[in-house]
Design an enzyme around this catalytic site. Structure first.
Site, PDB file in Angstrom:
ATOM      1  N   HIS A 129      20.422  34.678 -10.748  1.00  0.00           N
ATOM      2  CA  HIS A 129      19.568  35.849 -10.536  1.00  0.00           C
ATOM      3  C   HIS A 129      19.597  36.226  -9.053  1.00  0.00           C
ATOM      4  O   HIS A 129      19.830  37.370  -8.679  1.00  0.00           O
ATOM      5  CB  HIS A 129      18.133  35.527 -10.979  1.00  0.00           C
ATOM      6  CG  HIS A 129      17.123  36.570 -10.641  1.00  0.00           C
ATOM      7  ND1 HIS A 129      16.502  37.344 -11.590  1.00  0.00           N
ATOM      8  CD2 HIS A 129      16.619  36.982  -9.450  1.00  0.00           C
ATOM      9  CE1 HIS A 129      15.674  38.192 -10.995  1.00  0.00           C
ATOM     10  NE2 HIS A 129      15.718  37.985  -9.701  1.00  0.00           N
ATOM     11  N   GLU A 130      19.402  35.221  -8.187  1.00  0.00           N
ATOM     12  CA  GLU A 130      19.378  35.508  -6.741  1.00  0.00           C
ATOM     13  C   GLU A 130      20.731  36.006  -6.255  1.00  0.00           C
ATOM     14  O   GLU A 130      20.820  36.960  -5.494  1.00  0.00           O
ATOM     15  CB  GLU A 130      18.985  34.253  -5.962  1.00  0.00           C
ATOM     16  CG  GLU A 130      17.566  33.806  -6.167  1.00  0.00           C
ATOM     17  CD  GLU A 130      16.567  34.945  -6.084  1.00  0.00           C
ATOM     18  OE1 GLU A 130      15.613  34.943  -6.867  1.00  0.00           O
ATOM     19  OE2 GLU A 130      16.740  35.878  -5.277  1.00  0.00           O
ATOM     20  N   HIS A 168      21.373  39.566  -6.948  1.00  0.00           N
ATOM     21  CA  HIS A 168      20.772  40.478  -5.956  1.00  0.00           C
ATOM     22  C   HIS A 168      21.781  40.729  -4.833  1.00  0.00           C
ATOM     23  O   HIS A 168      21.874  41.846  -4.314  1.00  0.00           O
ATOM     24  CB  HIS A 168      19.481  39.908  -5.367  1.00  0.00           C
ATOM     25  CG  HIS A 168      18.272  40.096  -6.233  1.00  0.00           C
ATOM     26  ND1 HIS A 168      17.904  41.303  -6.786  1.00  0.00           N
ATOM     27  CD2 HIS A 168      17.337  39.210  -6.635  1.00  0.00           C
ATOM     28  CE1 HIS A 168      16.791  41.159  -7.482  1.00  0.00           C
ATOM     29  NE2 HIS A 168      16.423  39.892  -7.426  1.00  0.00           N
ATOM     30  N   TYR A 170      14.874  48.783  -3.986  1.00  0.00           N
ATOM     31  CA  TYR A 170      14.048  47.725  -4.568  1.00  0.00           C
ATOM     32  C   TYR A 170      12.578  48.129  -4.685  1.00  0.00           C
ATOM     33  O   TYR A 170      11.666  47.503  -4.145  1.00  0.00           O
ATOM     34  CB  TYR A 170      14.183  46.444  -3.718  1.00  0.00           C
ATOM     35  CG  TYR A 170      13.781  45.177  -4.452  1.00  0.00           C
ATOM     36  CD1 TYR A 170      12.737  44.377  -3.984  1.00  0.00           C
ATOM     37  CD2 TYR A 170      14.454  44.774  -5.602  1.00  0.00           C
ATOM     38  CE1 TYR A 170      12.375  43.216  -4.651  1.00  0.00           C
ATOM     39  CE2 TYR A 170      14.102  43.617  -6.269  1.00  0.00           C
ATOM     40  CZ  TYR A 170      13.053  42.836  -5.787  1.00  0.00           C
ATOM     41  OH  TYR A 170      12.698  41.683  -6.453  1.00  0.00           O
ATOM     42  N   GLU A 191      16.014  44.364 -10.665  1.00  0.00           N
ATOM     43  CA  GLU A 191      15.509  43.080 -11.170  1.00  0.00           C
ATOM     44  C   GLU A 191      16.096  42.754 -12.542  1.00  0.00           C
ATOM     45  O   GLU A 191      16.479  41.627 -12.833  1.00  0.00           O
ATOM     46  CB  GLU A 191      13.981  43.114 -11.271  1.00  0.00           C
ATOM     47  CG  GLU A 191      13.296  42.621 -10.023  1.00  0.00           C
ATOM     48  CD  GLU A 191      13.666  41.186  -9.713  1.00  0.00           C
ATOM     49  OE1 GLU A 191      13.597  40.326 -10.619  1.00  0.00           O
ATOM     50  OE2 GLU A 191      14.071  40.910  -8.573  1.00  0.00           O
ATOM     51  N   ASN A 241      24.373  31.097 -19.567  1.00  0.00           N
ATOM     52  CA  ASN A 241      25.114  31.037 -20.834  1.00  0.00           C
ATOM     53  C   ASN A 241      24.626  29.923 -21.761  1.00  0.00           C
ATOM     54  O   ASN A 241      25.410  29.176 -22.351  1.00  0.00           O
ATOM     55  CB  ASN A 241      26.609  30.822 -20.516  1.00  0.00           C
ATOM     56  CG  ASN A 241      27.463  31.137 -21.738  1.00  0.00           C
ATOM     57  OD1 ASN A 241      27.037  31.867 -22.628  1.00  0.00           O
ATOM     58  ND2 ASN A 241      28.643  30.547 -21.787  1.00  0.00           N
ATOM     59  N   ASP A 270       3.515  44.814  -6.841  1.00  0.00           N
ATOM     60  CA  ASP A 270       4.872  44.304  -7.135  1.00  0.00           C
ATOM     61  C   ASP A 270       5.924  45.380  -6.856  1.00  0.00           C
ATOM     62  O   ASP A 270       6.864  45.605  -7.627  1.00  0.00           O
ATOM     63  CB  ASP A 270       4.940  43.839  -8.608  1.00  0.00           C
ATOM     64  CG  ASP A 270       6.299  43.207  -8.966  1.00  0.00           C
ATOM     65  OD1 ASP A 270       6.897  42.538  -8.089  1.00  0.00           O
ATOM     66  OD2 ASP A 270       6.743  43.389 -10.108  1.00  0.00           O
ATOM     67  N   HIS A 308       9.203  43.452 -10.978  1.00  0.00           N
ATOM     68  CA  HIS A 308       9.335  42.244 -11.814  1.00  0.00           C
ATOM     69  C   HIS A 308       8.615  42.423 -13.138  1.00  0.00           C
ATOM     70  O   HIS A 308       8.557  41.492 -13.941  1.00  0.00           O
ATOM     71  CB  HIS A 308       8.727  41.032 -11.088  1.00  0.00           C
ATOM     72  CG  HIS A 308       9.481  40.610  -9.878  1.00  0.00           C
ATOM     73  ND1 HIS A 308       9.144  41.016  -8.615  1.00  0.00           N
ATOM     74  CD2 HIS A 308      10.580  39.828  -9.744  1.00  0.00           C
ATOM     75  CE1 HIS A 308       9.988  40.498  -7.754  1.00  0.00           C
ATOM     76  NE2 HIS A 308      10.868  39.775  -8.398  1.00  0.00           N
TER      77      HIS A 308
HETATM   78  O1  LIG Z   1      12.560  37.537  -9.748  1.00  0.00           O
HETATM   79  C1  LIG Z   1      12.595  36.805  -8.793  1.00  0.00           C
HETATM   80  N1  LIG Z   1      12.890  37.208  -7.555  1.00  0.00           N
HETATM   81  O2  LIG Z   1      13.164  38.521  -7.341  1.00  0.00           O
HETATM   82  C2  LIG Z   1      12.302  35.327  -8.958  1.00  0.00           C
HETATM   83  C3  LIG Z   1      10.891  35.024  -9.330  1.00  0.00           C
HETATM   84  C4  LIG Z   1      10.985  33.600  -9.843  1.00  0.00           C
HETATM   85  C5  LIG Z   1      12.471  33.286  -9.822  1.00  0.00           C
HETATM   86  C6  LIG Z   1      12.833  33.101  -8.350  1.00  0.00           C
HETATM   87  C7  LIG Z   1      12.698  34.488  -7.757  1.00  0.00           C
HETATM   88  C8  LIG Z   1      13.111  34.651 -10.096  1.00  0.00           C
HETATM   89 ZN   LIG Z   2      14.782  39.096  -8.367  1.00  0.00          ZN
END
Ligand SMILES: O=C(NO)[C@]12CC[C@H](CC1)C2
Ligand SMILES: [Zn+2]
Length: 336
Positions: free
Chosen positions: A150-151, A154, A165, A174, A186, A242, A247
């Site tokens: 996920h990070e 970004h 954002y 997001e 996966n 937020d 999110h």
């Molecule tokens: O959505 C997120 N960051 O934009 C999160 C929130 C908890 C996980 C670590 C960071 C995903």
């Molecule tokens: Zn995120």
């Protein structure tokens, strides 16, 4: 010198991975020179996250080398971050032909043990940052492959469409981070559509930070009317908390991605799923070719349809099954 080292991840699982040995000191460091310009993992020794995010963003501060004893690493959070960053590099390389976040082999830098019991992780424009969690709500976030992917997504978004954002474009940002987080991890079964389930509330099984298949099953408190993540555009959060619900409203597009993949009936609209392999290519093409920085939900729908049409052209003037699945999924979440 590139060597193979070993270490345990935060779940006690033993891994072998690439590291380097310093010729003079014969110390080993968590640097894998075999992926792009490298995967390099550091530790912050609990420096406050605010100063670390600032210094690393401004000055490229990375924290301290993680040293091993001989070639065994005793920092599970660092081993987890190193392994999971490598897995995510491999996902973008092998599935999407993308050479790291910038498609130019950009070095993947991660730092663990940031802050004191920090329940969060972040991409600061230069590197990944991970907190250790407080042990109740979260444990070291570097242990969650979906969180790491996920990070890193970004980072990919920043190097491609750079979706603004906040508000709707932020929710799409997001959501795309969640989508590739899930697809890179996966997992099979329910875990595929849960986010952060491996590092969330160690005392409770089966829960997660977010659910892509059933957003409304996760309570988010007073943001939305019913207090749950929205699974339809008409239930989106319209306040400014937020950053305008990035999110929160991401769950609406996450549901569309899950419907395109698995199929299903949502608010009376039936979608015939096309599977993960085709869905992930459609979203990657939409992200890299058709979305723009201010794209919101309506533009996300059009970008996904266009990407699906490129990859699965109409036949005798009729939309392909893949295009039909995309159209139906966005109908189902109320985005036309
Ligand atoms: O959505 C997120 N960051 O934009 C999160 C929130 C908890 C996980 C670590 C960071 C995903
Ligand atoms: Zn995120």
């Amino acid at each position: 010198v590139d060597v193979t080292a070993k270490g345990m991840d935060i779940f006690g699982k033993l891994h072998s991975f690439n590291a380097v040995k310093d010729a003079s000191s014969s110390k080993h460091f968590l640097y894998d020179g075999t992926r792009g310009k490298g995967v390099h993992t550091f530790k912050a020794n609990r420096m406050p996250e605010t100063s670390f995010i600032l210094l690393s963003g401004l000055l490229g501060l990375t924290g301290f080398e993680v040293e091993s004893n001989k070639n065994f690493f005793y920092d599970p959070a660092a081993v987890s971050a190193h392994i999971n960053a490598s897995k995510t590099f491999d996902y973008f390389k092998n599935i999407h032909g993308r050479n790291s976040l910038d498609n130019n082999g950009m070095k993947l830098v991660s730092t663990v043990h940031i802050g004191d019991k920090w329940n969060n992780a972040a991409w600061n424009g230069k590197q990944m940052l991970y907190g250790d969690g407080d042990g109740q709500r979260m444990i070291s976030l570097s242990g969650g492959l979906d969180v790491i992917a996920h990070e890193m997504t970004h980072g990919v978004i920043e190097k491609t469409t750079n979706l603004i954002y906040e508000n709707e474009s932020g929710a799409i940002n997001e959501s795309i981070a969640d989508i590739f987080g899930a697809f890179a991890e996966n997992k099979t079964g329910e875990g595929l559509w849960l986010l952060g389930e491996d590092i969330w509330t160690p005392g409770i099984q089966g829960d997660a930070l977010r659910s892509m298949s059933d957003p409304g099953s996760v309570y988010i408190g007073g943001y939305t009317e019913d207090g749950y993540y929205p699974d339809h555009y008409d239930k989106r959060y319209l306040g400014e908390l937020d950053r305008g619900g990035v999110h929160i409203n991401s769950s609406i597009n996450n549901k569309a991605a899950q419907l395109i993949t698995d199929g299903g009936t949502h608010y009376g609209v039936t979608v015939n799923g096309i599977g993960k392999a085709r869905t992930e290519k459609i979203f990657y093409r939409a992200l890299t070719l058709y979305l723009t920085p201010s794209s919101g939900f309506a533009e996300m729908r059009q970008a996904a349809i266009q990407a699906a049409r490129d990859l699965h052209p109409d036949r005798n003037g009729a939309p392909s099954l893949e295009v039909q699945a995309v159209m139906a999924a966005y109908d189902a979440i109320g985005v036309y």
